[in-house]
Scaffold this motif. Structure first.
Motif, PDB file in Angstrom:
ATOM      1  N   PHE A 163       0.861  -1.194   0.000  1.00 27.95           N
ATOM      2  CA  PHE A 163       0.000   0.000   0.000  1.00 27.95           C
ATOM      3  C   PHE A 163       0.898   1.246   0.000  1.00 27.95           C
ATOM      4  N   ASP A 164       0.481   2.284  -0.740  1.00 35.68           N
ATOM      5  CA  ASP A 164       1.313   3.488  -0.860  1.00 35.68           C
ATOM      6  C   ASP A 164       1.188   4.407   0.343  1.00 35.68           C
ATOM      7  N   GLY A 165       0.133   4.213   1.113  1.00 32.42           N
ATOM      8  CA  GLY A 165      -0.054   5.091   2.260  1.00 32.42           C
ATOM      9  C   GLY A 165      -1.257   4.680   3.073  1.00 32.42           C
ATOM     10  N   VAL A 166      -1.496   5.450   4.132  1.00 35.57           N
ATOM     11  CA  VAL A 166      -2.699   5.229   4.946  1.00 35.57           C
ATOM     12  C   VAL A 166      -3.406   6.568   5.126  1.00 35.57           C
ATOM     13  N   GLN A 167      -4.702   6.450   5.362  1.00 38.74           N
ATOM     14  CA  GLN A 167      -5.469   7.633   5.738  1.00 38.74           C
ATOM     15  C   GLN A 167      -6.029   7.368   7.134  1.00 38.74           C
ATOM     16  N   LEU A 168      -5.746   8.265   8.078  1.00 42.61           N
ATOM     17  CA  LEU A 168      -6.303   8.110   9.423  1.00 42.61           C
ATOM     18  C   LEU A 168      -7.765   8.534   9.361  1.00 42.61           C
ATOM     19  N   HIS A 169      -8.656   7.687   9.891  1.00 41.06           N
ATOM     20  CA  HIS A 169     -10.068   8.083   9.896  1.00 41.06           C
ATOM     21  C   HIS A 169     -10.312   8.960  11.136  1.00 41.06           C
ATOM     22  N   GLY A 170     -10.272  10.253  10.904  1.00 41.56           N
ATOM     23  CA  GLY A 170     -10.443  11.206  12.010  1.00 41.56           C
ATOM     24  C   GLY A 170     -11.788  11.904  11.942  1.00 41.56           C
ATOM     25  N   ALA A 171     -12.714  11.343  11.133  1.00 36.66           N
ATOM     26  CA  ALA A 171     -14.011  12.013  10.932  1.00 36.66           C
ATOM     27  C   ALA A 171     -15.157  11.143  11.427  1.00 36.66           C
ATOM     28  N   HIS A 172     -16.380  11.590  11.173  1.00 33.98           N
ATOM     29  CA  HIS A 172     -17.625  10.816  11.316  1.00 33.98           C
ATOM     30  C   HIS A 172     -17.853  10.179  12.683  1.00 33.98           C
ATOM     31  N   GLY A 173     -17.263  10.743  13.732  1.00 32.97           N
ATOM     32  CA  GLY A 173     -17.581  10.267  15.079  1.00 32.97           C
ATOM     33  C   GLY A 173     -16.837   9.021  15.510  1.00 32.97           C
ATOM     34  N   TYR A 174     -15.824   8.580  14.760  1.00 30.35           N
ATOM     35  CA  TYR A 174     -15.020   7.440  15.203  1.00 30.35           C
ATOM     36  C   TYR A 174     -14.018   7.901  16.275  1.00 30.35           C
ATOM     37  N   LEU A 175     -13.159   6.973  16.735  1.00 28.12           N
ATOM     38  CA  LEU A 175     -12.399   7.251  17.957  1.00 28.12           C
ATOM     39  C   LEU A 175     -11.559   8.540  17.893  1.00 28.12           C
ATOM     40  N   ILE A 176     -10.852   8.754  16.774  1.00 26.52           N
ATOM     41  CA  ILE A 176     -10.006   9.965  16.705  1.00 26.52           C
ATOM     42  C   ILE A 176     -10.890  11.209  16.839  1.00 26.52           C
ATOM     43  N   SER A 177     -12.045  11.155  16.158  1.00 27.55           N
ATOM     44  CA  SER A 177     -12.957  12.288  16.222  1.00 27.55           C
ATOM     45  C   SER A 177     -13.597  12.419  17.611  1.00 27.55           C
ATOM     46  N   GLN A 178     -13.795  11.289  18.300  1.00 30.51           N
ATOM     47  CA  GLN A 178     -14.308  11.345  19.685  1.00 30.51           C
ATOM     48  C   GLN A 178     -13.289  12.051  20.591  1.00 30.51           C
ATOM     49  N   PHE A 179     -11.989  11.770  20.354  1.00 25.59           N
ATOM     50  CA  PHE A 179     -10.970  12.458  21.163  1.00 25.59           C
ATOM     51  C   PHE A 179     -10.979  13.966  20.900  1.00 25.59           C
ATOM     52  N   LEU A 180     -11.229  14.350  19.633  1.00 22.03           N
ATOM     53  CA  LEU A 180     -11.182  15.777  19.292  1.00 22.03           C
ATOM     54  C   LEU A 180     -12.384  16.551  19.834  1.00 22.03           C
ATOM     55  N   SER A 181     -13.495  15.843  20.058  1.00 22.94           N
ATOM     56  CA  SER A 181     -14.739  16.533  20.409  1.00 22.94           C
ATOM     57  C   SER A 181     -14.882  16.810  21.910  1.00 22.94           C
ATOM     58  N   PRO A 182     -15.117  18.073  22.288  1.00 17.43           N
ATOM     59  CA  PRO A 182     -15.326  18.363  23.717  1.00 17.43           C
ATOM     60  C   PRO A 182     -16.584  17.699  24.269  1.00 17.43           C
ATOM     61  N   ASN A 183     -17.538  17.346  23.405  1.00 20.26           N
ATOM     62  CA  ASN A 183     -18.733  16.629  23.870  1.00 20.26           C
ATOM     63  C   ASN A 183     -18.392  15.219  24.316  1.00 20.26           C
ATOM     64  N   HIS A 184     -17.545  14.562  23.548  1.00 20.36           N
ATOM     65  CA  HIS A 184     -17.251  13.150  23.799  1.00 20.36           C
ATOM     66  C   HIS A 184     -15.992  12.928  24.636  1.00 20.36           C
ATOM     67  N   ASN A 185     -15.108  13.917  24.658  1.00 17.10           N
ATOM     68  CA  ASN A 185     -13.873  13.787  25.414  1.00 17.10           C
ATOM     69  C   ASN A 185     -13.912  14.734  26.609  1.00 17.10           C
ATOM     70  N   GLN A 186     -14.171  14.169  27.780  1.00 13.48           N
ATOM     71  CA  GLN A 186     -14.198  15.018  28.978  1.00 13.48           C
ATOM     72  C   GLN A 186     -13.143  14.557  29.972  1.00 13.48           C
ATOM     73  N   ARG A 187     -12.038  14.102  29.428  1.00  9.65           N
ATOM     74  CA  ARG A 187     -10.932  13.630  30.264  1.00  9.65           C
ATOM     75  C   ARG A 187     -10.259  14.813  30.948  1.00  9.65           C
ATOM     76  N   GLU A 188      -9.620  14.504  32.066  1.00 10.58           N
ATOM     77  CA  GLU A 188      -8.935  15.586  32.782  1.00 10.58           C
ATOM     78  C   GLU A 188      -7.430  15.380  32.796  1.00 10.58           C
ATOM     79  N   ASP A 189      -6.950  14.442  31.963  1.00 15.70           N
ATOM     80  CA  ASP A 189      -5.508  14.216  31.904  1.00 15.70           C
ATOM     81  C   ASP A 189      -4.933  14.857  30.637  1.00 15.70           C
ATOM     82  N   GLN A 190      -3.754  14.436  30.208  1.00 14.10           N
ATOM     83  CA  GLN A 190      -3.111  15.068  29.034  1.00 14.10           C
ATOM     84  C   GLN A 190      -3.815  14.757  27.710  1.00 14.10           C
TER      85      GLN A 190
END
Ligand code: FMN
Length: 409
Positions: A163-190
């Motif tokens: 494969f020539d490359g990868v695309q990180l799925h950071g959209a559509h409410g999957y895990l990366i997008s959950q980390f980015l969202s203040p609604n879904h990520n309410q962690r108090e650590d780093q």
């Protein structure tokens, strides 16, 4: 005569890869793997058809980095070398006409339905507003580091398979997008709180893959322009994330939007100017272009050759992403590149029953069925036959679910 079609222009990425034109097949779940997420020969057939269609870049559907956490039945998962032979055949067929192939690598986090996953995870233990999903458990720091390692490992196996490359799925409410969202990520650590902390997960995944796969392996991302939800990931935050990834050296940013709770990526925002330019996220791309040097791809809504050409010509976007049109017409890129005034026949799926028409699963599953047909060497259907399609779609969805159930019990 020189070719003046802007869609025919090549594009060189930072990693050195060259796209032979400006058309990309965007990610679409193929849903043809085995119940255990193993690769099958049909991927080779499917991607040969898309390669012959002429796109400069083919992005695969979600490739799961952890087979315990999947978004739908018959999703493919790559955790180790066990399917390397079949992955090689898949990559080879996709590249058989000089185009590139990237695998979209993904973790669904809490968007993993309960009939597939009894123990979903997320940045914080905040449930989705649906009975389809079990409330997630918040990840420990050790588990976060393990998932980063899994993304890196999956990318490395795919690189070795050609494969020539990868695309990180950071959209559509999957895990990366959950980390980015203040609604879904309410962690108090780093890993939570400030935007810098919320984007740490994606930045660490990027850095880890880059370190292992090297400079010449393409790494892109699909990112929401915003979640379109109150208290969610905003447009301003999306631009900041793009700027940070641009600085880190990412090869391409694909703009999309929404999530399972709000699927604007398939419907757009229906403003008059959006309807005219077809694509849903061009206005955002126009703003983003002023802040990053990374090439930008926009996916969602493109249907006519004229709108695709205009978007590239205007310089607002570098690559045109296409999904549904390519599920019913794999030869589409050749048609728009040869300049015959192509117009895709993709229209919203309507059965006349609003409740059914509003179900995301209905539309996705109908196109998934066409993708399966191509993978079996058949012609995709181009017309939806009202209620008959509903029965067909529900039957096929149930059948995929049964396959997975048999494997898991
Ligand atoms: C059958 C189907 C499967 C999809 N699977 C994925 C996927 O695996 N990953 C992803 O990022 N988007 C996925 N999408 C969304 C598309 O990539 C795209 O963003 C959306 O369909 C809008 O583009 P379009 O108007 O050209 O169809 C899927 C869409 C469809 C119709």
């Amino acid at each position: 005569m020189p070719n003046t079609n802007p869609l025919s222009r090549t594009l060189k990425l930072r990693c050195g890869s060259v796209l032979k034109n400006r058309i990309c097949k965007s990610a679409m779940n193929e849903a043809i793997a085995t119940g255990e997420g193993r690769v099958v020969r049909q991927f080779e057939v499917l991607y040969k058809a898309w390669a012959e269609g002429g796109a400069g870049l083919l992005v695969t559907g979600n490739v799961m980095v952890d087979k315990r956490h999947v978004n739908e039945p018959l999703a493919v998962a790559v955790e180790d070398n066990r399917d390397v032979h079949l992955l090689k055949l898949w990559a080879k067929s996709a590249k058989s006409t000089g185009g590139l192939i990237w695998a979209q690598i993904s973790h669904p986090g809490k968007q993993s339905p309960k009939f597939l996953n009894q123990a979903p995870v997320a940045p914080s233990s905040i449930p989705l507003k649906s009975d389809m999903f079990i409330p997630p458990r918040g990840l420990t720091e050790e588990e976060i580091l393990d998932i980063i390692e899994r993304f890196t490992n999956t990318a490395s196996v795919l690189k070795d398979a050609g494969f020539d490359g990868v695309q990180l799925h950071g959209a559509h409410g999957y895990l990366i997008s959950q980390f980015l969202s203040p609604n879904h990520n309410q962690r108090e650590d780093q890993w939570g709180g400030s935007l810098e902390n919320r984007m740490r997960f994606v930045a660490e995944i990027y850095k880890s893959i880059r370190e292992k796969a090297g400079k010449t392996f393409a790494i892109g991302i699909k990112l929401n322009s915003s979640d379109f939800q109150k208290g969610g990931f905003t447009q301003e935050e999306s631009i900041e994330v793009c700027k940070a990834l641009d600085k880190l050296g990412i090869d391409m940013i694909e703009i999309s939007g929404g999530s399972w709770e709000n699927p604007v990526n398939r419907k757009g925002n229906l403003k008059e100017c959006t309807k005219k330019r077809e694509a849903y996220f061009l206005e955002f791309s126009e703003i983003l272009k002023q802040s990053v040097e990374t090439p930008i791809m926009v996916t969602g809504g493109f249907r006519s050759q004229a709108a695709m050409q205009e978007a590239i010509k205007s310089g607002v976007v570098d690559v045109i992403g296409l999904a549904r049109p390519l599920a019913i017409d794999p030869d589409l890129p050749n048609k728009v590149l040869s300049g015959i005034g192509y117009q895709s026949s993709v229209k919203p799926i309507t059965t006349g029953i609003k409740k059914i028409d509003d179900m995301a699963i209905m539309e996705i599953s109908w196109y998934t069925d066409q993708i399966r047909r191509i993978s079996e060497g058949k012609e995709p259907k181009t017309k939806v036959c009202g209620l008959l399609s509903v029965i067909e779609v529900l039957y096929n969805f149930w059948r995929r679910g049964q396959t997975v159930k048999r494997v898991r019990t």
